[in-house]
Design a protein around this motif. Sequence first.
Motif, PDB file in Angstrom:
ATOM      1  N   UNK A  76       0.836  -1.209   0.000  1.00 17.15           N
ATOM      2  CA  UNK A  76       0.000   0.000   0.000  1.00 17.15           C
ATOM      3  C   UNK A  76       0.865   1.252   0.000  1.00 17.15           C
ATOM      4  N   UNK A  77       1.928   1.234   0.774  1.00 18.54           N
ATOM      5  CA  UNK A  77       2.830   2.383   0.824  1.00 18.54           C
ATOM      6  C   UNK A  77       3.539   2.598  -0.508  1.00 18.54           C
ATOM      7  N   UNK A  78       3.920   1.507  -1.154  1.00 12.68           N
ATOM      8  CA  UNK A  78       4.552   1.608  -2.480  1.00 12.68           C
ATOM      9  C   UNK A  78       3.589   2.251  -3.463  1.00 12.68           C
ATOM     10  N   UNK A  79       2.331   1.816  -3.461  1.00 15.61           N
ATOM     11  CA  UNK A  79       1.326   2.388  -4.357  1.00 15.61           C
ATOM     12  C   UNK A  79       1.155   3.885  -4.102  1.00 15.61           C
ATOM     13  N   UNK A  80       1.120   4.253  -2.825  1.00 11.90           N
ATOM     14  CA  UNK A  80       0.999   5.659  -2.471  1.00 11.90           C
ATOM     15  C   UNK A  80       2.160   6.469  -3.048  1.00 11.90           C
ATOM     16  N   UNK A  85       4.769  10.062  -7.150  1.00 15.26           N
ATOM     17  CA  UNK A  85       5.752  10.264  -8.234  1.00 15.26           C
ATOM     18  C   UNK A  85       5.039  10.732  -9.495  1.00 15.26           C
ATOM     19  N   UNK A  86       3.918  10.081  -9.809  1.00 12.08           N
ATOM     20  CA  UNK A  86       3.156  10.453 -11.017  1.00 12.08           C
ATOM     21  C   UNK A  86       2.680  11.905 -10.906  1.00 12.08           C
ATOM     22  N   UNK A  87       2.164  12.290  -9.751  1.00 10.06           N
ATOM     23  CA  UNK A  87       1.699  13.673  -9.563  1.00 10.06           C
ATOM     24  C   UNK A  87       2.850  14.661  -9.709  1.00 10.06           C
ATOM     25  N   UNK A  94       4.030  20.320 -16.405  1.00  8.82           N
ATOM     26  CA  UNK A  94       3.273  21.579 -16.493  1.00  8.82           C
ATOM     27  C   UNK A  94       4.192  22.779 -16.333  1.00  8.82           C
ATOM     28  N   UNK A  95       5.111  22.716 -15.374  1.00 10.97           N
ATOM     29  CA  UNK A  95       6.026  23.841 -15.143  1.00 10.97           C
ATOM     30  C   UNK A  95       6.992  24.027 -16.309  1.00 10.97           C
TER      31      UNK A  95
END
Length: 105
Positions: A76-80, A85-87, A94-95
């Motif tokens: 679960x922590x890895x998924x988080x 990372x994706x965000x 965007x920047x």
Amino acid sequence: MNSIIVRPSIFRIFSQIRYMSQLGDLGSGAGKGGGGGGSIREAGGAFGKQEAAREEEYFYKKQREQLEKLKADLTEEISFHEEQIKRHQDAISRHKKRVTDIEKK
């Protein structure tokens, strides 16, 4: 995410303490397996060995449950973190686009 991270080394320590406290054969009578443990364990013989086997099985299953929970928590922590990372990568893109738009002006 408010989960407590328990390192696998803790499980090894508990297992080592448990096995180091056993002297002699399990279920072979009082004083030989680290002390009493009930009338059946104290009597020794087949019933004492059977009870010792059940106890060992209980702790084995308990440790397996703990390891499975630890694995689920880590997954679960890895998924988080992968989502984070994706965000961050999206924000970087965007920047960078804004910087190139500013440079074109």
